[in-house]
Design a protein around this motif. Structure first.
Motif, PDB file in Angstrom:
ATOM      1  N   GLN A  91       0.824  -1.201   0.000  1.00 28.01           N
ATOM      2  CA  GLN A  91       0.000   0.000   0.000  1.00 28.01           C
ATOM      3  C   GLN A  91       0.863   1.258   0.000  1.00 28.01           C
ATOM      4  N   CYS A  92       1.934   1.267   0.757  1.00 25.98           N
ATOM      5  CA  CYS A  92       2.807   2.441   0.827  1.00 25.98           C
ATOM      6  C   CYS A  92       3.551   2.668  -0.491  1.00 25.98           C
ATOM      7  N   GLN A  93       4.022   1.585  -1.106  1.00 21.51           N
ATOM      8  CA  GLN A  93       4.753   1.715  -2.365  1.00 21.51           C
ATOM      9  C   GLN A  93       3.857   2.239  -3.475  1.00 21.51           C
ATOM     10  N   ILE A  94       2.620   1.753  -3.531  1.00 18.97           N
ATOM     11  CA  ILE A  94       1.673   2.212  -4.540  1.00 18.97           C
ATOM     12  C   ILE A  94       1.395   3.711  -4.372  1.00 18.97           C
ATOM     13  N   SER A  95       1.354   4.158  -3.131  1.00 14.82           N
ATOM     14  CA  SER A  95       1.047   5.564  -2.835  1.00 14.82           C
ATOM     15  C   SER A  95       2.289   6.431  -2.744  1.00 14.82           C
ATOM     16  N   ASN A  96       3.445   5.897  -3.140  1.00 16.52           N
ATOM     17  CA  ASN A  96       4.706   6.631  -3.065  1.00 16.52           C
ATOM     18  C   ASN A  96       4.966   7.127  -1.642  1.00 16.52           C
ATOM     19  N   TRP A  97       4.621   6.293  -0.665  1.00 15.92           N
ATOM     20  CA  TRP A  97       4.907   6.522   0.747  1.00 15.92           C
ATOM     21  C   TRP A  97       4.154   7.713   1.331  1.00 15.92           C
ATOM     22  N   TYR A  98       3.089   8.133   0.667  1.00 15.48           N
ATOM     23  CA  TYR A  98       2.248   9.192   1.229  1.00 15.48           C
ATOM     24  C   TYR A  98       0.789   8.813   1.025  1.00 15.48           C
ATOM     25  N   LEU A  99       0.068   8.607   2.120  1.00 20.40           N
ATOM     26  CA  LEU A  99      -1.300   8.116   2.042  1.00 20.40           C
ATOM     27  C   LEU A  99      -2.333   9.229   2.069  1.00 20.40           C
ATOM     28  N   GLY A 100      -1.899  10.469   2.307  1.00 19.44           N
ATOM     29  CA  GLY A 100      -2.818  11.595   2.286  1.00 19.44           C
ATOM     30  C   GLY A 100      -3.964  11.447   3.261  1.00 19.44           C
ATOM     31  N   ASP A 101      -5.199  11.490   2.735  1.00 15.24           N
ATOM     32  CA  ASP A 101      -6.389  11.441   3.587  1.00 15.24           C
ATOM     33  C   ASP A 101      -6.857  10.009   3.859  1.00 15.24           C
ATOM     34  N   THR A 102      -6.049   9.036   3.486  1.00 16.78           N
ATOM     35  CA  THR A 102      -6.426   7.644   3.724  1.00 16.78           C
ATOM     36  C   THR A 102      -6.692   7.413   5.209  1.00 16.78           C
ATOM     37  N   VAL A 103      -7.799   6.774   5.505  1.00 10.33           N
ATOM     38  CA  VAL A 103      -8.157   6.469   6.892  1.00 10.33           C
ATOM     39  C   VAL A 103      -7.614   5.102   7.262  1.00 10.33           C
ATOM     40  N   ASP A 104      -6.953   5.036   8.392  1.00  7.30           N
ATOM     41  CA  ASP A 104      -6.420   3.764   8.870  1.00  7.30           C
ATOM     42  C   ASP A 104      -7.516   3.019   9.619  1.00  7.30           C
ATOM     43  N   ARG A 105      -8.130   2.071   8.956  1.00  6.30           N
ATOM     44  CA  ARG A 105      -9.225   1.325   9.574  1.00  6.30           C
ATOM     45  C   ARG A 105      -8.741   0.432  10.706  1.00  6.30           C
TER      46      ARG A 105
END
Length: 324
Positions: A42-56
Motif C-alpha cells: 500500500q505504501c509503495q503504490i502511494s509513493n509513501w504518502y497516504l494523504g487522507d487515507t483512513v487507517d481502519r
C-alpha cells in the motif's frame, strides 16, 4: 529452479493486507485487524504518502498506545521497541516458518521492552543480557531541540530478531522505528515517548535504529521530526554512527552535556554465546520460563550525578522473546 510451494505461500502472505473481516484480530485492535500500520504494498503504490487515507486498523488510543512507549533515563533504565513476539502477523509470516523478523519487517508490530524497574503501561522487561552495552547522552544545550540518546551493542539471538543487513553499517534493511504520522507511512505512527515524571517529561518524538548487533535511539522535544532537527525522520536509515555521531564500545555510561556530569554503571555480563542459532521451540520455552538478576553498581565523576551504588540490586526480570 522453481521455488517451493511453501516459499511461494510465505511470500504471498507477507503482502496480504492487515485487515480481513473474516480473519483473526490482534488484541487491542479493531475487529479483523492484525496490524496498525499500512502494509508495504500500500505504501509503495502511494509513493509513501497516504494523504487522507483512513487507517481502519488504528488502535482506539490514547496515543502513544500502551505497549509501544519508549524512554531513556540512564544506561540501566530505558525502554526500546522490538518486534512483538505475540503478533499474529509475525507469527504467521515469520515464526511459523522458522524465521526471525528484522526490525524493519516488524514495523507496525512492535512491543516496548525495558531495562530497569520502571515499566510504562503495557511494556515488558527486556530479556536478560539482550542489551550488551548502553551509553546515554543528555543534550539540553539548544532551547527547543532538547534530546536524550542511547546506543550500544545488542544480542540479536537473545532478543529473537534478525539483525542481518546488506552491508556493514547499512540500516535501510536492518530496521528503524519512529513515530511519524500514518499519512506518511510512518514507521510506528501510534508509538511514542512515555513523558510521565518517571520517564521523559517534555519529550514526544523518537527515532530508533537496530541491526548488525547495534542499536541507537533518540527521544526529542515536540516539533523535532523535520529535516535538520534531532529526531529528523529522513535520517532514520542513515545509521547510528552517521546520524547520532556515536562510536560503539562496551560498558554502561551516562553523560550530561550541560552539567558535565558523567557516571558509569557496572553491570554483570556473561560472555557472549558462541552459537548463532536458536530454534523456535528453544526460544519459546525460554520465554515462558526465564528469569534472573544482574548486579549493578555505579560510580560518578562529578557531584550531583549518580551516587555510588545507585543501581545496586537492580533486578532485571528476564524473558527471552519468542523466536522461531
Amino acid at each position: 529452479m522453481l521455488p517451493s510451494l511453501a516459499a511461494v505461500v510465505a511470500a504471498a502472505s507477507l503482502v496480504r493486507a492487515q485487515f480481513d473481516p473474516n480473519g483473526p484480530t490482534q488484541p487491542g485492535l479493531p475487529q479483523g485487524c492484525v496490524g496498525s500500520f499500512p502494509n508495504l504494498t500500500q505504501c509503495q503504490i502511494s509513493n509513501w504518502y497516504l494523504g487522507d487515507t483512513v487507517d481502519r486498523c488504528a488502535p482506539p488510543g490514547p496515543y502513544p498506545v500502551a505497549g509501544q512507549q519508549v524512554y531513556i533515563k540512564d544506561p540501566t533504565n530505558f525502554c526500546i521497541n522490538l518486534p512483538n513476539p505475540e503478533s499474529i502477523f509475525l507469527a504467521n509470516n515469520f515464526y511459523s516458518w522458522n524465521k526471525l523478523p528484522t526490525v524493519v519487517q516488524a514495523e507496525g508490530f512492535v512491543q516496548s521492552f525495558c531495562m530497569g524497574s520502571y515499566l510504562p503501561p503495557g511494556a515488558k522487561p527486556l530479556p536478560q543480557f539482550g542489551i550488551r552495552s548502553a551509553h546515554v547522552l543528555k543534550n539540553f544545550t539548544v532551547p527547543g531541540q532538547h534530546y536524550i540518546q542511547i546506543h550500544g551493542y545488542l544480542d540479536c539471538e537473545v532478543l529473537g530478531i534478525n539483525c542481518t543487513s546488506s552491508a556493514p553499517g547499512l540500516y535501510d534493511d536492518a530496521g528503524q522505528y519512529d513515530d511519524g504520522p500514518f499519512i506518511n507511512c510512518g514507521k510506528e505512527p501510534y508509538s511514542g515517548v512515555d513523558n510521565s515524571t518517571q520517564a521523559n517529561p517534555g519529550m514526544q518524538h523518537y527515532v530508533e535504529m537496530a541491526g548488525n548487533g547495534l542499536y541507537c535511539m533518540r527521544v526529542c522535544e515536540p516539533g523535532n521530526l523535520m529535516a535538520g532537527r534531532p529526531c529528523d525522520l529522513t535520517q532514520d536509515t542513515a545509521g547510528c554512527e552517521k546520524f547520532m555521531k556515536v562510536q560503539f564500545g562496551d560498558g554502561f555510561t551516562f553523560t550530561d552535556l550541560v552539567t558535565g556530569e558523567k557516571s558509569t554503571a557496572t553491570v554483570s555480563m556473561p560472555p557472549r554465546k558462541t552459537t548463532t542459532t536458536t530454534t523456535s521451540a528453544e526460544a519459546k520455552t525460554s520465554a515462558a520460563a526465564a528469569s534472573g538478576t544482574a548486579a549493578v553498581t555505579a560510580t560518578t565523576s562529578k557531584s550531583g550525578a549518580l551516587k555510588n551504588g545507585a543501581f545496586a540490586g537492580l533486578v532485571l526480570i528476564a524473558g527471552v522473546l519468542a523466536a522461531l
